[in-house]
Write an enzyme that holds these catalytic residues in place. Structure first.
Site, PDB file in Angstrom:
ATOM      1  N   TYR A 159       1.182  -1.251  -0.335  1.00  0.00           N
ATOM      2  CA  TYR A 159      -0.300   0.010   0.030  1.00  0.00           C
ATOM      3  C   TYR A 159       0.630   1.348   0.115  1.00  0.00           C
ATOM      4  CZ  TYR A 159      -3.309   2.927   1.363  1.00  0.00           C
ATOM      5  OH  TYR A 159      -4.364   4.309   1.384  1.00  0.00           O
ATOM      6  N   LYS A 163       1.062   3.740  -3.196  1.00  0.00           N
ATOM      7  CA  LYS A 163       0.148   6.101  -2.659  1.00  0.00           C
ATOM      8  C   LYS A 163       1.885   6.639  -3.226  1.00  0.00           C
ATOM      9  CE  LYS A 163      -3.925   5.249  -2.114  1.00  0.00           C
ATOM     10  NZ  LYS A 163      -4.819   5.888  -2.959  1.00  0.00           N
TER      11      LYS A 163
HETATM   12  N1  LIG Z   1     -10.335   4.852   4.385  1.00  0.00           N
HETATM   13  C1  LIG Z   1      -9.405   5.489   4.865  1.00  0.00           C
HETATM   14  O1  LIG Z   1      -9.086   5.674   5.910  1.00  0.00           O
HETATM   15  C2  LIG Z   1      -8.534   6.095   3.558  1.00  0.00           C
HETATM   16  C3  LIG Z   1      -7.028   7.046   3.892  1.00  0.00           C
HETATM   17  C4  LIG Z   1      -6.509   7.080   3.232  1.00  0.00           C
HETATM   18  C5  LIG Z   1      -6.387   7.245   2.124  1.00  0.00           C
HETATM   19  N2  LIG Z   1      -7.788   6.563   1.546  1.00  0.00           N
HETATM   20  C6  LIG Z   1      -7.578   5.939   0.064  1.00  0.00           C
HETATM   21  O2  LIG Z   1      -9.126   6.922  -0.370  1.00  0.00           O
HETATM   22  C7  LIG Z   1      -9.667   6.280  -1.106  1.00  0.00           C
HETATM   23  C8  LIG Z   1     -10.611   5.724  -0.732  1.00  0.00           C
HETATM   24  O3  LIG Z   1     -11.087   4.049   0.122  1.00  0.00           O
HETATM   25  P1  LIG Z   1     -12.045   4.173   0.566  1.00  0.00           P
HETATM   26  O4  LIG Z   1     -11.651   3.729   2.370  1.00  0.00           O
HETATM   27  O5  LIG Z   1     -13.180   4.577   0.588  1.00  0.00           O
HETATM   28  O6  LIG Z   1     -12.588   2.636   0.546  1.00  0.00           O
HETATM   29  P2  LIG Z   1     -13.340   1.727   0.415  1.00  0.00           P
HETATM   30  O7  LIG Z   1     -14.356   2.379   0.605  1.00  0.00           O
HETATM   31  O8  LIG Z   1     -12.904   0.567   0.226  1.00  0.00           O
HETATM   32  O9  LIG Z   1     -14.009   1.623  -1.817  1.00  0.00           O
HETATM   33  C9  LIG Z   1     -13.828   1.680  -2.728  1.00  0.00           C
HETATM   34  C10 LIG Z   1     -13.880   1.841  -3.904  1.00  0.00           C
HETATM   35  O10 LIG Z   1     -13.459   1.522  -5.590  1.00  0.00           O
HETATM   36  C11 LIG Z   1     -13.551   1.275  -5.882  1.00  0.00           C
HETATM   37  N3  LIG Z   1     -12.858   0.146  -7.044  1.00  0.00           N
HETATM   38  C12 LIG Z   1     -12.018  -1.141  -5.640  1.00  0.00           C
HETATM   39  N4  LIG Z   1     -11.772  -1.682  -7.426  1.00  0.00           N
HETATM   40  C13 LIG Z   1     -11.812  -0.877  -7.955  1.00  0.00           C
HETATM   41  C14 LIG Z   1     -11.352  -1.229  -9.479  1.00  0.00           C
HETATM   42  N5  LIG Z   1     -11.181  -2.736  -9.959  1.00  0.00           N
HETATM   43  N6  LIG Z   1     -12.565  -0.651 -10.657  1.00  0.00           N
HETATM   44  C15 LIG Z   1     -13.447   0.010 -10.353  1.00  0.00           C
HETATM   45  N7  LIG Z   1     -13.488   0.467  -9.342  1.00  0.00           N
HETATM   46  C16 LIG Z   1     -12.554  -0.081  -7.585  1.00  0.00           C
HETATM   47  C17 LIG Z   1     -14.846   0.494  -5.244  1.00  0.00           C
HETATM   48  O11 LIG Z   1     -15.706   0.210  -6.086  1.00  0.00           O
HETATM   49  P3  LIG Z   1     -16.447  -1.114  -6.205  1.00  0.00           P
HETATM   50  O12 LIG Z   1     -15.915  -2.287  -5.725  1.00  0.00           O
HETATM   51  O13 LIG Z   1     -17.816  -1.100  -6.534  1.00  0.00           O
HETATM   52  O14 LIG Z   1     -15.349  -0.830  -7.646  1.00  0.00           O
HETATM   53  C18 LIG Z   1     -15.501   1.485  -3.837  1.00  0.00           C
HETATM   54  O15 LIG Z   1     -16.237   2.338  -4.456  1.00  0.00           O
HETATM   55  C19 LIG Z   1      -8.940   5.247  -1.513  1.00  0.00           C
HETATM   56  O16 LIG Z   1      -7.627   5.392  -2.624  1.00  0.00           O
HETATM   57  C20 LIG Z   1      -7.739   4.585  -0.101  1.00  0.00           C
HETATM   58  O17 LIG Z   1      -6.662   4.059  -1.024  1.00  0.00           O
HETATM   59  C21 LIG Z   1      -8.346   5.733   2.060  1.00  0.00           C
END
Ligand SMILES: NC(=O)c1ccc[n+]([C@@H]2O[C@H](COP(=O)([O-])OP(=O)(O)OC[C@H]3O[C@@H](n4cnc5c(N)ncnc54)[C@H](OP(=O)(O)O)[C@@H]3O)[C@@H](O)[C@H]2O)c1
Length: 254
Positions: A159, A163
């Site tokens: 990860y 990033k």
């Molecule tokens: N939550 C945190 O604490 C956090 C912190 C720092 C950074 N981030 C970053 O923020 C972003 C969102 O995180 P989140 O926590 O909201 O994640 P999440 O709840 O797991 O949601 C991930 C999203 O990515 C989509 N996705 C995954 N694989 C895909 C693919 N092959 N094609 C198209 N869409 C895809 C999923 O949609 P489908 O499954 O419907 O395709 C879903 O909408 C990520 O880049 C993550 O690294 C999150």
């Protein structure tokens, strides 16, 4: 002086990974600021529900199926969107995978799965949107990074690597495209409370460990992250390019 404008009226925005988590907050916030939002991901049922929520709140949104690991699908969809809506003004590359393993347990499949979404998919979405934006002479690309892009986090080898690459790609695209009206930036959140992270963050022991590292004393909300995206997408953010905006409550200031 001219006052900064944060409204996104008449802008066409694509948000990848808008079916759940942070992407939903970003899509809703861009629509709230006036943009027409294309919510793209694989789970069509979830996307339709997000679009219905946005429409209920008076915004404009459309659901489009997209698997970001499929480059032909990205190209086809972005061409379709630019023809159907007449422009692509904003791209938020939010789709991402975030699982973690001790480095010795990482399999080739783990590596490929994460890199294919977090890096390859993100790059080809930038390329497909960039092609349209460079012809327009304007555009905003915001890549979802993480605090894990600038500091190491134990058990997150893949990860953190993915990033860190997002930040570097953001800088290079900014160098190539900013003189043609296209800004490219990244937003780097700390732990963010979403339906997907709720189970872990609702565990008091886990939360206490996380908060030890966040000077602000709280995790981020989807609103905190969306605010940074809306700013970078707005006319007010015109001079910001090639930067990584930390939304981390000070985690990486230490
Ligand atoms: N939550 C945190 O604490 C956090 C912190 C720092 C950074 N981030 C970053 O923020 C972003 C969102 O995180 P989140 O926590 O909201 O994640 P999440 O709840 O797991 O949601 C991930 C999203 O990515 C989509 N996705 C995954 N694989 C895909 C693919 N092959 N094609 C198209 N869409 C895809 C999923 O949609 P489908 O499954 O419907 O395709 C879903 O909408 C990520 O880049 C993550 O690294 C999150």
């Amino acid at each position: 002086m001219e006052y900064p404008i944060f409204a996104l009226t008449n802008k066409v925005a694509i948000v990848t990974g808008a079916s759940k988590g942070i992407g939903v907050g970003v899509a809703k916030s861009l629509a709230h600021a006036g943009a027409t939002v294309i919510c793209a991901a694989r789970d069509s049922k979830a996307l339709n529900s997000v679009v219905a929520d946005i429409q209920e709140e008076g915004g404009t949104a459309h659901a489009k199926h997209l698997d970001v690991t499929n480059v032909a699908q990205i190209k086809g969809l972005f061409t379709e969107i630019s023809q159907e809506f007449g422009a692509i003004d904003i791209l938020v590359n939010n789709a991402g995978l975030g699982f973690n393993h001790a480095a010795v347990d990482v399999t080739e499949q783990d590596w490929d799965d994460m890199m294919n979404v977090n890096q390859k998919g993100l790059f080809f979405c930038c390329q497909a949107a960039g092609e349209v934006m460079l012809k327009q002479g304007s555009g905003r690309i915001i890549n979802m990074s993480s605090q894990a892009s600038v500091v190491g986090i134990k058990d997150h080898a893949v990860y953190c690597t993915s990033k860190g690459g997002v930040n570097q790609l953001t800088r290079v695209l900014a160098l190539e495209w900013s003189n043609q009206g296209v800004t490219v930036n990244a937003v780097a959140p700390t732990f963010t409370y979403t339906p997907g992270t709720a189970e872990r963050l609702d565990n008091p022991e886990y939360l206490e460990k996380v908060l030890e590292r966040i000077p602000a004393g709280k995790v981020a909300t989807m609103t905190d992250v969306a605010a940074a995206v809306v700013y970078l997408a707005s006319p007010a953010g015109a001079m910001v390019t090639g930067s990584v905006l930390m939304v981390d409550g000070g985690w990486t200031a230490q």
